[in-house]
Design an enzyme around this catalytic site. Sequence first.
Site, PDB file in Angstrom:
ATOM      1  N   HIS A 352       0.790  -1.233   0.000  1.00 30.78           N
ATOM      2  CA  HIS A 352       0.000   0.000   0.000  1.00 30.78           C
ATOM      3  C   HIS A 352       0.818   1.277   0.000  1.00 30.78           C
ATOM      4  O   HIS A 352       0.246   2.365   0.035  1.00 30.78           O
ATOM      5  CB  HIS A 352      -0.905   0.045   1.234  1.00 30.78           C
ATOM      6  N   LYS A 540      -8.933  13.924   4.129  1.00 28.84           N
ATOM      7  CA  LYS A 540      -8.032  12.766   4.158  1.00 28.84           C
ATOM      8  C   LYS A 540      -7.114  12.944   5.346  1.00 28.84           C
ATOM      9  O   LYS A 540      -7.096  14.007   5.960  1.00 28.84           O
ATOM     10  CB  LYS A 540      -7.218  12.675   2.863  1.00 28.84           C
ATOM     11  N   ARG A 541      -6.347  11.895   5.691  1.00 30.19           N
ATOM     12  CA  ARG A 541      -5.360  12.052   6.743  1.00 30.19           C
ATOM     13  C   ARG A 541      -4.446  13.231   6.440  1.00 30.19           C
ATOM     14  O   ARG A 541      -4.175  13.528   5.274  1.00 30.19           O
ATOM     15  CB  ARG A 541      -4.526  10.766   6.872  1.00 30.19           C
ATOM     16  N   LYS A 546       0.572  14.603   1.289  1.00 30.56           N
ATOM     17  CA  LYS A 546      -0.762  14.908   0.756  1.00 30.56           C
ATOM     18  C   LYS A 546      -0.939  16.417   0.534  1.00 30.56           C
ATOM     19  O   LYS A 546      -1.903  16.865  -0.084  1.00 30.56           O
ATOM     20  CB  LYS A 546      -1.839  14.367   1.687  1.00 30.56           C
ATOM     21  N   THR A 647      -8.454   6.629  -2.486  1.00 29.61           N
ATOM     22  CA  THR A 647      -9.800   6.155  -2.775  1.00 29.61           C
ATOM     23  C   THR A 647     -10.799   7.284  -2.541  1.00 29.61           C
ATOM     24  O   THR A 647     -11.885   7.275  -3.116  1.00 29.61           O
ATOM     25  CB  THR A 647     -10.192   4.953  -1.891  1.00 29.61           C
ATOM     26  N   LYS A 651     -14.386   8.258  -4.554  1.00 24.96           N
ATOM     27  CA  LYS A 651     -15.696   8.539  -3.952  1.00 24.96           C
ATOM     28  C   LYS A 651     -16.215   9.893  -4.423  1.00 24.96           C
ATOM     29  O   LYS A 651     -17.400  10.051  -4.735  1.00 24.96           O
ATOM     30  CB  LYS A 651     -15.590   8.572  -2.428  1.00 24.96           C
TER      31      LYS A 651
HETATM   32  C1  PLP Z   1     -11.959   7.076   1.827  1.00 23.65           C
HETATM   33  C2  PLP Z   1     -11.491   7.447   3.157  1.00 23.65           C
HETATM   34  C3  PLP Z   1     -10.132   7.696   3.380  1.00 23.65           C
HETATM   35  C4  PLP Z   1      -9.098   7.656   2.279  1.00 23.65           C
HETATM   36  O1  PLP Z   1      -9.008   8.937   1.687  1.00 23.65           O
HETATM   37  P1  PLP Z   1      -7.808   9.312   0.696  1.00 23.65           P
HETATM   38  O2  PLP Z   1      -8.224  10.636   0.169  1.00 23.65           O
HETATM   39  O3  PLP Z   1      -7.772   8.270  -0.352  1.00 23.65           O
HETATM   40  O4  PLP Z   1      -6.574   9.382   1.510  1.00 23.65           O
HETATM   41  C5  PLP Z   1      -9.740   8.053   4.642  1.00 23.65           C
HETATM   42  N1  PLP Z   1     -10.626   8.156   5.659  1.00 23.65           N
HETATM   43  C6  PLP Z   1     -11.941   7.943   5.479  1.00 23.65           C
HETATM   44  C7  PLP Z   1     -12.871   8.079   6.629  1.00 23.65           C
HETATM   45  C8  PLP Z   1     -12.417   7.568   4.234  1.00 23.65           C
HETATM   46  O5  PLP Z   1     -13.731   7.333   4.066  1.00 23.65           O
END
Ligand code: PLP
Length: 828
Positions: A352, A540-541, A546, A647, A651
């Site tokens: 990952h 995101k984190r 990022k 991901t 979404k």
């Molecule tokens: C989808 C999701 C992530 C991943 O987000 P990225 O933008 O791909 O880093 C992290 N936390 C939550 C709660 C999510 O639903």
Amino acid sequence: MDCESGNDFSETGNSEVEKFQTMFLNKLTAVHGVCLQQASPWQQYTALAAVVRDLIGADWQQTKQLYATSETKQVYYLSIEFLLGRLLGSNLLNLGLYDVADKALSKLGICINELEQAEPDAGLGNGGLGRLAACYLDSMASGSLPGHGCGLRYKYGLFEQRFVEGMQYEYPDGWLKDGYAWEYRRPDDAVEVMFGKDEIETVLAVPYDVPIIGYQNNVVNTLRLWSAEAAIGSSACLIDGHQDCQSEIDNCNSIEAITNILYPDDSTYQGKVLRLKQQYLLVSASLKSILRDYKAQNRPVKDLDKYVAIHINDTHPALAVPELMRILLDEEHIAWDRAWSITINTLSYTNHTVLPEALEKWPVDMFKALLPRIYEIINDINEHFCHDLWLCYPGEWDKIAQMAVIADNQVHMAHLAIVGSHSVNGVAKLHTEILKTQVMKNFSDYYPIKFNNKTNGVAHRRWLIKANAALAKTITKTIGEDWLKQPAALAEFAKYADDSGLQQDIAAVKRTNKLNLAKYVWEKYDIRLSVDSIFDVQIKRIHSYKRQLLNALHIMDLYNKIKAQPNIDITPRTFIFGGKAAAGYYEAKATIKLINTIAGIINNDKLQDKLKVIFLEDYNVSLAELVIPAADVSEQISTAGKEASGTGNMKLMMNGAITIGTLDGANIEIKEAAGEDNIFIFGLTANQTTDFYKYGGYHSWDIYHSDDRIKTVMEQLVNGFMPVPKDEFSVFYSSLLHENDQYFVLKDFNAYAEAHQRLDNRFKDQAAWRRMAINNIAQSGRFAIDRTFAEYSEDIWTVNPVRPQEETNEATLDKACARDSRASILMQ
Ligand SMILES: *Cc1c(COP(=O)(O)O)cnc(C)c1O
């Protein structure tokens, strides 16, 4: 969010609704001893969950039976994280009863959304990796695949984030304190896991099963979460026979601590030991339970790989390699070569990350003390492997040392996982390419057929059908309902991209979703958001790669621009952030403080509503479900080459947000799918960043000296412009200038600002914008997890679905009602 959900119930039969209502009211009395008027929302929620439990019982039993008697391979997905979020709504959706429940409850004056919110958000994960695992479970059940999840039942999930004066504070997430409606404790299936050498510590791993409901296909799979317990009162707990009660209890507490918390702080030796114990507990308990079930089918262990596939999600469960070897060698008395080929053929591994600091390594001494037999086996694996390497690369000591499983007194978990699996996959095309050509190049040269790509995906059921029901209805109205079960069929939607009626419909849906979010923000933060502004979302984190910092600096620059020219023509913008920083990650926490500080300055300045900034507290799955449907713009701006896939990007695309992003991770494939005209790409490519890392040639000070906008913003960080103690933000000055900007924030700044300018212009043409949104939605089908999952099934696991008999809702309800009335008769 809203009780007047405006749902159209015309399709739901009345008898179903009445049956559902009866079951719910009976349950309220049976479980809590209250009537509707006396019941609290939490009681109503648990009663509704109990109705769902009744409804799935027969399917669960039938599914287990089917799997136990079928010739099909079983897949076990091992993951240290499962970021499930809430299950009530998705369970009802997958059962095909969401609308029935909604109608039944609203007739009783109950708002189903409110009950959904009474459920704790199961946050047994950090972010993307854990959410991916949860999406796989959903996809395996929906695809009628015998797929089981194996994880840990942490007493405390990922911390709850709260802001005090803009700073992140972490509070324990006691998600289990009121009980968890979706778990079934299975004490009869407990297994013992052994640690240590001289004084063996026996831990009882007790499984809690969570049913995973397929999408309207009568399949119920299982997620098995292990909890560490002491075998109370057993000899295992009484080490010397003289122990008093108190020390026995102390001992129990230390054992139970193993599954107390997700990712214990590993800055201390003790903390590291705890993490290693967690990993072994997960692997050992899961393998014991897998083999027990396998043997119950009377099949020889030497055929294990024909009937069982075990997947390792990242390296945390990589101890599955030596643990399976241990079982085959020591317990099944199979010879090494045979055991090794069974192990390799059974296991597969997903990588990952390419960040070197995230590649796990464990000190050899810790291993020897905690898991002596496992260490011995890893050592043997390493010797066999290095011997084979020697035959292939005689005399190339450096290469062999770089590839060894044990080197520099450390166990390299990724190497262990690669050597012990038949398949190693990356999670997006670029990521797999980087693995093959850079990070794991030696391994890829040595084992070319093991490496393959499986671009991530997301469950369109949760992230579109459920999170954005209005958009889902609009899609179905336009292209029919095939896409619900076959998300690839979303592509049809593109044919209507120029249809002005559809454009208006999706604009109306987006507006309603923005209103929903604005209402939440108003109630929670007392801040008014204008739904006419662009909702620009980065959730995101928080991580340097990022680049939330790039976003923040750009907002400062926009602010400076508006201050300098108050009448400048800028489409009003609302910048929305969400995300947690790791508790010990100083720079990430400073980033949160910086964004909150900027928000304070901007939101309190009169800027004719041109600019607003908000950082939403405690980002988790449920908050994501609220924010994503409301997003106009999706910020995916990681340093090229660093984000494995992402991901969140998928979404947001699926919900009609337009991506502004770098050519990184799955953004590249999003661009290929949506088309160049439907995305805003900017910045350095992965090849360019790699070249700078390799050959140098970038000097961030040069940019600082030659670019006035950047210079101004950089100075504002440290010259008292921000109402914070001096030096609060000097960390950014250091990392961007003194440490030469490792993530190319300043290097990409102008390209990013220019991309935002293009985006702003495009938004002014609403028809063009809506066309882009429709195209993004239409092309998001390939990022549905069902596509990814089909690729895993075919290429990695070589497994087929098993189809149970499908049953109508009416029949399911009838059966459950019959059981229910039997139960109430018995109770009388
Ligand atoms: C989808 C999701 C992530 C991943 O987000 P990225 O933008 O791909 O880093 C992290 N936390 C939550 C709660 C999510 O639903």
